[in-house]
Design an enzyme around this catalytic site. Structure first.
Site, PDB file in Angstrom:
ATOM      1  N   GLN A  38     -15.611 -46.582  14.235  1.00 58.43           N
ATOM      2  CA  GLN A  38     -14.533 -46.914  13.268  1.00 58.43           C
ATOM      3  C   GLN A  38     -15.047 -47.589  12.007  1.00 58.43           C
ATOM      4  OE1 GLN A  38     -11.752 -45.670  14.041  1.00 58.43           O
ATOM      5  NE2 GLN A  38     -11.613 -45.621  16.248  1.00 58.43           N
ATOM      6  N   GLY A  39     -16.282 -47.285  11.611  1.00 59.37           N
ATOM      7  CA  GLY A  39     -16.801 -47.857  10.361  1.00 59.37           C
ATOM      8  C   GLY A  39     -17.614 -49.126  10.535  1.00 59.37           C
ATOM      9  N   GLY A  47     -21.716 -51.455   8.307  1.00 53.06           N
ATOM     10  CA  GLY A  47     -22.107 -52.806   7.903  1.00 53.06           C
ATOM     11  C   GLY A  47     -21.212 -53.418   6.845  1.00 53.06           C
ATOM     12  N   LYS A  48     -20.265 -52.627   6.312  1.00 51.79           N
ATOM     13  CA  LYS A  48     -19.467 -53.174   5.193  1.00 51.79           C
ATOM     14  C   LYS A  48     -18.560 -54.327   5.632  1.00 51.79           C
ATOM     15  CE  LYS A  48     -15.911 -49.571   5.489  1.00 51.79           C
ATOM     16  NZ  LYS A  48     -15.288 -48.422   4.876  1.00 51.79           N
ATOM     17  N   TYR A  80      -3.596 -32.984  16.053  1.00 60.88           N
ATOM     18  CA  TYR A  80      -3.768 -33.661  14.760  1.00 60.88           C
ATOM     19  C   TYR A  80      -2.659 -33.200  13.824  1.00 60.88           C
ATOM     20  CZ  TYR A  80      -8.588 -34.518  16.425  1.00 60.88           C
ATOM     21  OH  TYR A  80      -9.694 -34.878  17.150  1.00 60.88           O
ATOM     22  N   LEU A  82     -20.385 -49.582  12.032  1.00 64.94           N
ATOM     23  CA  LEU A  82     -21.829 -49.360  11.850  1.00 64.94           C
ATOM     24  C   LEU A  82     -22.236 -49.175  10.383  1.00 64.94           C
ATOM     25  CD1 LEU A  82     -22.393 -47.232  15.060  1.00 64.94           C
ATOM     26  CD2 LEU A  82     -23.646 -49.318  14.492  1.00 64.94           C
TER      27      LEU A  82
END
Length: 325
Positions: free
Chosen positions: A216-217, A221-222, A66, A219
């Protein structure tokens, strides 16, 4: 944080919070994988670490790859600024094996420790199964580091069930055990339940560390509520199939149910999805959501403040089977 919310980490003596903080996003935009995230200011990183600690997270997962050590340094700086407030926390980092052999493990450990600026390595993980050496010879080198007191426990990442058994067998020769396997796992990607990894983890008493726990986001829901947001995603993830219209349509039933449960628990869809992960398999699964904004860190910790019922866990398991991988 009250001790009751910690759980035993695999077959080790570590007591960890069910959620840790993934620190990939502290890469400062450098190195091969650092470009995946926007560059975060030092004070934002400090806030994210502080909020995570205040919310009961007591461990942080970083890696050599990283930002080529940047993430380790940024994490160490943030912890050092917090001083006594960070006492008792645990750091997990990873050795990058690709294009290397196990002989590199002892050669690079002092650099890992230097980057971590005095923070001990409680969990040292082999980041990938691909290297010029066998898992057995990697584990023999890891055992030597434990004997030297340079690391406390040994884990792996992205290892198959067969490789987990091989690693554990090699560690047993030195009186040690494999304590964890870090793999991708979430409500929309449950492949480890079918390919033997989860089964091996339970049989060996190995903890599963779930990365990408919110797919990756997706879930959250946005993106279902506002597909326009997909255009503004930085980095390559916007091209993933889950973000395409048919992908969003396929996962909508699961998102709708997460939203309903979120209302019931005064939580968010993300928090319900994380809560499912850390309770669906007893105490086997730990999850490491990332956070690139302080409010994400706030969101993460609230996922440890309630428990879904066993019926709700089963219901989400069935619903996700029809929308995920």
């Amino acid at each position: 944080m009250e001790h009751g919310s910690l759980r035993q980490f695999g077959n080790s003596d570590l007591q960890l919070s069910p959620l840790g903080l993934g620190c990939w996003q502290f890469s400062k935009g450098s190195g091969m994988v650092g470009k995946f995230w926007p560059v975060l200011d030092d004070d934002v990183i400090r806030d994210i670490v502080r909020i995570s600690l205040e919310g009961g997270i007591n461990w942080f997962d970083t890696a050599e790859v990283y930002g080529g050590g940047q993430s380790e340094e940024m994490l160490a700086d943030a912890l050092n600024v917090l001083g006594d407030d960070a006492a008792g926390i645990h750091v997990a980092t990873k050795w990058w094996p690709v294009m290397r052999s196990s002989a590199n493990i002892p050669k690079t450990i002092d650099e890992r420790l230097r980057r971590l600026k005095g923070w001990p390595i409680d969990l040292y993980q082999v980041h990938q199964p691909y290297s010029f050496s066998s898992a057995t010879s990697e584990m023999h080198e890891m055992s030597k580091l434990v004997k030297l007191g340079k690391i406390k426990h040994v884990g792996v990442s992205n290892f198959s069930a067969a490789k987990m058994y091989e690693a554990d067998k090699a560690l047993r020769e030195s009186g040690l055990r494999l304590v964890s396997n870090q793999v991708k796992y979430n409500l929309l990607d449950r492949r480890i339940e079918r390919n033997g990894i989860m089964e091996a983890a339970k049989e060996l008493g190995v903890a599963i560390i779930a990365y990408s726990p919110l797919e990756q986001g997706i879930l959250s829901g946005k993106f279902h509520k506002n597909p326009e947001l997909i255009k503004h995603i930085q980095g390559p993830r916007k091209w993933a199939g889950s973000f395409k219209p048919e992908g969003l349509k396929r996962t909508q039933p699961l998102i709708s149910r997460l939203d309903e449960l979120a209302v019931k628990y005064e939580a968010s869809a993300s928090q319900v999805a994380l809560n499912w992960l850390i309770h669906a398999h007893g105490e086997t699964v730990f999850a490491i959501p990332g956070a690139s904004k302080p409010q994400h860190a706030q969101e993460n910790v609230k996922a440890m403040c309630f428990s879904l019922s066993s019926d709700e866990i089963s219901e989400l398991r069935e619903l996700s089977a029809s929308c995920g991988r």
